[in-house]
Design a protein around this motif. Structure first.
Motif, PDB file in Angstrom:
ATOM      1  N   MET A 144     -34.441  -1.026 -24.803  1.00  0.00           N
ATOM      2  CA  MET A 144     -34.684  -1.571 -23.461  1.00  0.00           C
ATOM      3  C   MET A 144     -34.769  -0.437 -22.436  1.00  0.00           C
ATOM      4  O   MET A 144     -35.648  -0.424 -21.575  1.00  0.00           O
ATOM      5  CB  MET A 144     -33.555  -2.525 -23.058  1.00  0.00           C
ATOM      6  CG  MET A 144     -33.266  -3.627 -24.044  1.00  0.00           C
ATOM      7  SD  MET A 144     -34.502  -4.930 -24.095  1.00  0.00           S
ATOM      8  CE  MET A 144     -33.773  -6.171 -23.087  1.00  0.00           C
ATOM      9  N   ALA A 146     -35.558   2.612 -23.036  1.00  0.00           N
ATOM     10  CA  ALA A 146     -36.741   3.440 -23.300  1.00  0.00           C
ATOM     11  C   ALA A 146     -37.993   2.830 -22.671  1.00  0.00           C
ATOM     12  O   ALA A 146     -38.880   3.564 -22.199  1.00  0.00           O
ATOM     13  CB  ALA A 146     -36.926   3.610 -24.809  1.00  0.00           C
ATOM     14  N   LEU A 147     -38.077   1.507 -22.646  1.00  0.00           N
ATOM     15  CA  LEU A 147     -39.206   0.859 -21.967  1.00  0.00           C
ATOM     16  C   LEU A 147     -39.212   1.229 -20.484  1.00  0.00           C
ATOM     17  O   LEU A 147     -40.259   1.493 -19.885  1.00  0.00           O
ATOM     18  CB  LEU A 147     -39.113  -0.668 -22.122  1.00  0.00           C
ATOM     19  CG  LEU A 147     -39.420  -1.217 -23.519  1.00  0.00           C
ATOM     20  CD1 LEU A 147     -38.930  -2.658 -23.644  1.00  0.00           C
ATOM     21  CD2 LEU A 147     -40.925  -1.146 -23.795  1.00  0.00           C
ATOM     22  N   GLN A 150     -40.332   4.937 -20.085  1.00  0.00           N
ATOM     23  CA  GLN A 150     -41.779   5.121 -20.202  1.00  0.00           C
ATOM     24  C   GLN A 150     -42.488   4.639 -18.935  1.00  0.00           C
ATOM     25  O   GLN A 150     -43.455   5.257 -18.481  1.00  0.00           O
ATOM     26  CB  GLN A 150     -42.321   4.370 -21.423  1.00  0.00           C
ATOM     27  CG  GLN A 150     -43.804   4.594 -21.689  1.00  0.00           C
ATOM     28  CD  GLN A 150     -44.115   6.052 -22.014  1.00  0.00           C
ATOM     29  OE1 GLN A 150     -43.407   6.699 -22.781  1.00  0.00           O
ATOM     30  NE2 GLN A 150     -45.179   6.596 -21.401  1.00  0.00           N
TER      31      GLN A 150
ATOM     32  N   THR B  79     -45.806  -1.345 -20.543  1.00  0.00           N
ATOM     33  CA  THR B  79     -44.980  -0.187 -20.890  1.00  0.00           C
ATOM     34  C   THR B  79     -44.574  -0.334 -22.348  1.00  0.00           C
ATOM     35  O   THR B  79     -44.692  -1.428 -22.917  1.00  0.00           O
ATOM     36  CB  THR B  79     -43.750  -0.023 -19.976  1.00  0.00           C
ATOM     37  OG1 THR B  79     -43.098   1.222 -20.284  1.00  0.00           O
ATOM     38  CG2 THR B  79     -42.750  -1.145 -20.158  1.00  0.00           C
ATOM     39  N   TRP B  80     -44.130   0.747 -22.942  1.00  0.00           N
ATOM     40  CA  TRP B  80     -43.840   0.717 -24.380  1.00  0.00           C
ATOM     41  C   TRP B  80     -42.808   1.774 -24.710  1.00  0.00           C
ATOM     42  O   TRP B  80     -42.511   2.663 -23.901  1.00  0.00           O
ATOM     43  CB  TRP B  80     -45.126   0.969 -25.188  1.00  0.00           C
ATOM     44  CG  TRP B  80     -45.736   2.331 -24.919  1.00  0.00           C
ATOM     45  CD1 TRP B  80     -46.442   2.696 -23.806  1.00  0.00           C
ATOM     46  CD2 TRP B  80     -45.668   3.495 -25.741  1.00  0.00           C
ATOM     47  NE1 TRP B  80     -46.816   4.010 -23.885  1.00  0.00           N
ATOM     48  CE2 TRP B  80     -46.371   4.526 -25.077  1.00  0.00           C
ATOM     49  CE3 TRP B  80     -45.105   3.747 -26.992  1.00  0.00           C
ATOM     50  CZ2 TRP B  80     -46.495   5.812 -25.609  1.00  0.00           C
ATOM     51  CZ3 TRP B  80     -45.245   5.032 -27.525  1.00  0.00           C
ATOM     52  CH2 TRP B  80     -45.938   6.047 -26.834  1.00  0.00           C
ATOM     53  N   ALA B  81     -42.272   1.674 -25.934  1.00  0.00           N
ATOM     54  CA  ALA B  81     -41.295   2.655 -26.411  1.00  0.00           C
ATOM     55  C   ALA B  81     -41.395   2.699 -27.924  1.00  0.00           C
ATOM     56  O   ALA B  81     -41.451   1.643 -28.570  1.00  0.00           O
ATOM     57  CB  ALA B  81     -39.890   2.245 -25.982  1.00  0.00           C
ATOM     58  N   TRP B  98     -41.909  -0.998 -29.236  1.00  0.00           N
ATOM     59  CA  TRP B  98     -41.549  -2.100 -28.350  1.00  0.00           C
ATOM     60  C   TRP B  98     -42.577  -2.101 -27.219  1.00  0.00           C
ATOM     61  O   TRP B  98     -42.927  -1.032 -26.714  1.00  0.00           O
ATOM     62  CB  TRP B  98     -40.157  -1.908 -27.769  1.00  0.00           C
ATOM     63  CG  TRP B  98     -39.060  -2.069 -28.766  1.00  0.00           C
ATOM     64  CD1 TRP B  98     -38.304  -1.080 -29.328  1.00  0.00           C
ATOM     65  CD2 TRP B  98     -38.585  -3.300 -29.322  1.00  0.00           C
ATOM     66  NE1 TRP B  98     -37.384  -1.624 -30.207  1.00  0.00           N
ATOM     67  CE2 TRP B  98     -37.537  -2.983 -30.215  1.00  0.00           C
ATOM     68  CE3 TRP B  98     -38.946  -4.643 -29.148  1.00  0.00           C
ATOM     69  CZ2 TRP B  98     -36.842  -3.949 -30.930  1.00  0.00           C
ATOM     70  CZ3 TRP B  98     -38.257  -5.607 -29.859  1.00  0.00           C
ATOM     71  CH2 TRP B  98     -37.216  -5.272 -30.743  1.00  0.00           C
ATOM     72  N   LEU B 100     -44.081  -4.244 -23.576  1.00  0.00           N
ATOM     73  CA  LEU B 100     -44.211  -5.357 -22.635  1.00  0.00           C
ATOM     74  C   LEU B 100     -45.696  -5.603 -22.517  1.00  0.00           C
ATOM     75  O   LEU B 100     -46.470  -4.674 -22.244  1.00  0.00           O
ATOM     76  CB  LEU B 100     -43.586  -5.012 -21.278  1.00  0.00           C
ATOM     77  CG  LEU B 100     -42.052  -5.096 -21.223  1.00  0.00           C
ATOM     78  CD1 LEU B 100     -41.519  -4.475 -19.935  1.00  0.00           C
ATOM     79  CD2 LEU B 100     -41.589  -6.549 -21.340  1.00  0.00           C
ATOM     80  N   THR B 124     -49.894   3.047 -22.563  1.00  0.00           N
ATOM     81  CA  THR B 124     -49.836   2.025 -21.530  1.00  0.00           C
ATOM     82  C   THR B 124     -51.273   1.688 -21.142  1.00  0.00           C
ATOM     83  O   THR B 124     -52.098   2.587 -20.986  1.00  0.00           O
ATOM     84  CB  THR B 124     -49.045   2.547 -20.319  1.00  0.00           C
ATOM     85  OG1 THR B 124     -47.696   2.794 -20.755  1.00  0.00           O
ATOM     86  CG2 THR B 124     -49.031   1.549 -19.177  1.00  0.00           C
TER      87      THR B 124
END
Lengths: 352, 321
Positions: A144, A146-147, A150, B79-81, B98, B100, B124
């Motif tokens: 969470m 890390a999102l 970014q 956004t991402w991870a 991950w 969104l 992104t």
């Protein structure tokens, strides 16, 4: 002082050494020394405290109603006035502060603790998420964060080097903090969940903290230089990450406005930013310039005992005022994913 | 009193499982039923904003929202991870991102997993589409994950009104959760448990009020100080109060009715509890003198039985009730 009915100050603060494991200690055995320390610092006995409030979460250790067990460390006989929040102790402090504001108590003992070592805190924290849409995916706390990191990088607010510098500064500052779990040079390490590396994440550990609050002349009697809480407020945002702008923290900003942070400069900020990226968000929300000492204790990147780390921010800010190292400090606590809930307090010492 | 070196601290696996059964309101029911049917629904707020996944109340105004709309099954990453080491229960067992995702027609983003070969394949703003699970049951996991979608977004994608009505709507979910712990009872209780396995009952004395706590928890709840002096109590004790249990607990291998009692072991400052055996249930009484019974190889007393001594005087144990 006109903001509230009564003057209330933090008059004592104690914390445990924060350790990766404390198998030999039950929760009450971990909490008891810090309770004794704050009582000794003020000369108060448990029976003289007007109100007691604690913060913790049973999910961390997988043990039901642990807060009733830790009350054994307070000495709840004759019966005391007591309450508990299933949150960081900063919110227990808020409840205690309200209790004093209402005139129902002149002093309060606030403590909080967390043992993360028995479980996997990354997985445990998924159980606080929306059970319909999010929790079934088990996104862990690092993912969470890390999102959010970014999103900050995409927005040009920071980069990986900038994040690494926050972790490095925090652990360097923690060299002067004997309670810290991590201090000095710590390798930035591998990606945990990219873009966050080990050095961007808090250590997982066990620990406890306690403060004593007192009103007006009682505070002056108990402490040479009380840390007056001249403003305190807490706000919450929508739980769904997809509804929020993760690069900003409007809840922190509103809480800060209500607490009067922006009315005059602060010299110290103790921010509860368990992830380096969260410090970027909080600095912006609180409008902190380069002249403010941010997390001189090392902050949550040096020790993040769940449920105590936010109360420790208030305690560390207060302790700096007690020692004469700060005149006006802002303390912040957070809870939930990506800074969902935020508490902001302004602490001030009497000027000579 | 003993000052023996402390035994090695005990640790044991502890599993906490809870399958919460949760009911769904009309909005969540429509969304999760829609997923079962391969349709993604959101809600439109009074100011025209489309929220996916849908919320029941406007996060700004708190106004109730029931205006369901259908959105696309493709969307854009906001956004991402990169998750290089997936954890148990997460949507994919291989490394994934991950994300969104703002689905076409939506103004907010949904959290989920993106199956991609590596972090260099994720940006992104990239286009992705839903990959449906093999079996769809009406849960967020009906979306197995997202996958890259080379297609361009529709120009000006629009959410279209949807009744939210389905046959056989999903009205509830079971929220499974299992957390694994390694439980340690700490110093005081480790000593107690270790003592029991040697058929000794070890309490701890409060240095302030001198009361002996058994089982010990490391602190005197009256004085708020550590209890450290170990004291062996019992083995015999006195029934201070009791009840007759008439309902058989699940998985319990004891015939009902049986007696569950508070027992003040000799030398202890408070009563512990245990089952009384070796005497008909309707003959158990306050003041009955009992002793622990270990089964062969047992590491704690199975139950307590009468010693045959005369009953204790009420005055002797009344403070311990």
């Amino acid at each position: 002082m006109a903001r509230y009915a009564r003057e209330v100050a933090v008059v004592a603060f104690a914390q445990s050494d924060h350790l990766r494991r404390t198998d030999e200690l039950s929760e009450v055995e971990m909490v008891m020394p810090v309770l004794h320390q704050v009582l000794a610092a003020t000369g108060l006995k448990a029976g003289e405290i007007g109100f007691t409030c604690s913060g913790s979460s049973d999910y961390l250790m997988g043990r039901a109603f642990s807060f009733t067990m830790t009350l054994d460390g307070v000495g709840a006989w004759p019966p005391i006035s007591e309450s508990h929040v299933e949150m960081d102790g900063a919110w227990a402090l808020y409840e205690a502060w309200v209790k004093i504001q209402t005139g129902e108590a002149d002093t309060a003992l606030v403590y909080s603790y967390g043992k993360s070592s028995p479980g996997s805190v990354r997985d445990v924290l998924t159980r606080q998420l929306d059970p319909y849409y999010v929790a079934p995916l088990w996104p862990d706390s690092v993912a969470m964060a890390a999102l959010q990191a970014q999103a900050l990088i995409d927005a040009g607010e920071t980069d990986e080097a900038g994040l690494a510098a926050i972790g490095a500064r925090s652990r360097a500052s923690a060299s002067a903090n004997p309670h810290a779990q991590l201090s000095g040079a710590v390798a930035q390490g591998e990606y945990q969940v990219a873009p966050l590396r080990t050095g961007d994440c808090p250590p997982i550990g066990d620990g406890a903290a306690a403060v004593i609050l007192a009103a007006g002349d009682v505070a002056r009697r108990l402490c040479e230089r009380p840390a007056w809480i001249t403003g305190i407020d807490h706000r919450i945002e929508a739980h769904s990450l997809g509804l929020r702008d993760l690069t900003d923290s409007p809840s922190t900003r509103i809480a800060a406005e209500h607490a009067g942070v922006f009315e005059s400069p602060v010299d110290t900020a103790e921010l509860h930013a368990p992830f380096s990226s969260q410090e970027v968000v909080l600095r912006k929300a609180l409008g902190l310039g380069g002249d403010v000492a941010v997390n001189p204790s090392g902050g949550a990147l040096a020790a993040n005992p769940m449920m105590a780390a936010g109360l420790i921010r208030i305690g560390e800010a207060a302790a700096r005022i007690h020692r004469g190292e700060s005149d006006r400090a802002v303390a912040h606590a957070t809870s939930g994913p990506c800074l969902q809930q935020n508490l902001v307090a302004v602490l001030e010492g009497d000027r000579a | 009193m003993t000052a023996a070196s402390p035994p090695e601290i005990l640790r044991a696996p502890l599993v906490v499982e809870f399958p919460f059964t949760r009911s769904l309101g009309p909005v969540q029911s429509a969304f999760l039923t829609g997923l079962r049917e391969g349709v993604v629904l959101g809600v439109r707020s009074a100011d025209g904003k489309v929220m996916v996944p849908p919320v029941e109340y406007d996060p700004v105004t708190a106004e109730e929202i029931r205006d369901l709309v259908e959105v696309g099954t493709s969307g854009t990453v906001t956004t991402w991870a990169w998750n290089g080491s997936p954890r148990p229960n997460q949507p994919l067992a291989t490394p994934f991102a991950w994300v969104l995702v703002r689905l076409d027609g939506a103004d907010t983003a949904l959290l989920h997993a993106l199956d991609a070969p590596g972090p260099e394949a994720v940006t992104t703003g990239m286009r992705v589409r839903v990959r449906w699970a093999g079996e769809q049951t009406g849960a967020i996991t009906d979306i197995a994950c997202f996958e890259p979608d080379a297609g361009a977004p529709e120009p000006d994608p629009q959410a279209t009104p949807h009744s939210g009505e389905f046959t056989d709507a999903v009205t509830g979910i079971v929220a499974e959760a299992r957390l694994d712990y390694s439980y340690s009872p700490g110093r005081a209780q480790t000593a107690y448990i270790a003592g029991l396995s040697e058929r000794k009952t070890i309490g701890e004395r409060c240095p302030s009020c001198h009361k002996v706590y058994v089982p010990p928890r490391g602190a005197c709840p009256t004085c708020g100080v550590a209890t450290t002096d170990r004291v062996e109590v019992g083995p015999a004790g006195t029934v201070t109060t009791f009840c007759i249990v008439n309902i058989k607990a699940k998985n319990l291998d004891i015939e009902v009715p049986y007696v569950y009692a508070h027992i003040a072991l000799d030398g202890a400052g408070l009563a512990l509890h245990g089952r009384i055996g070796g005497i008909p249930y309707d003959q158990v009484r306050m003041g009955l003198r009992v002793e622990p019974v270990w089964t062969e190889g047992g590491s704690y007393p199975d139950h307590y039985r009468p010693t045959g001594e005369p009953d204790a005087d009420y005055d002797v144990y009344k403070e311990l009730i």
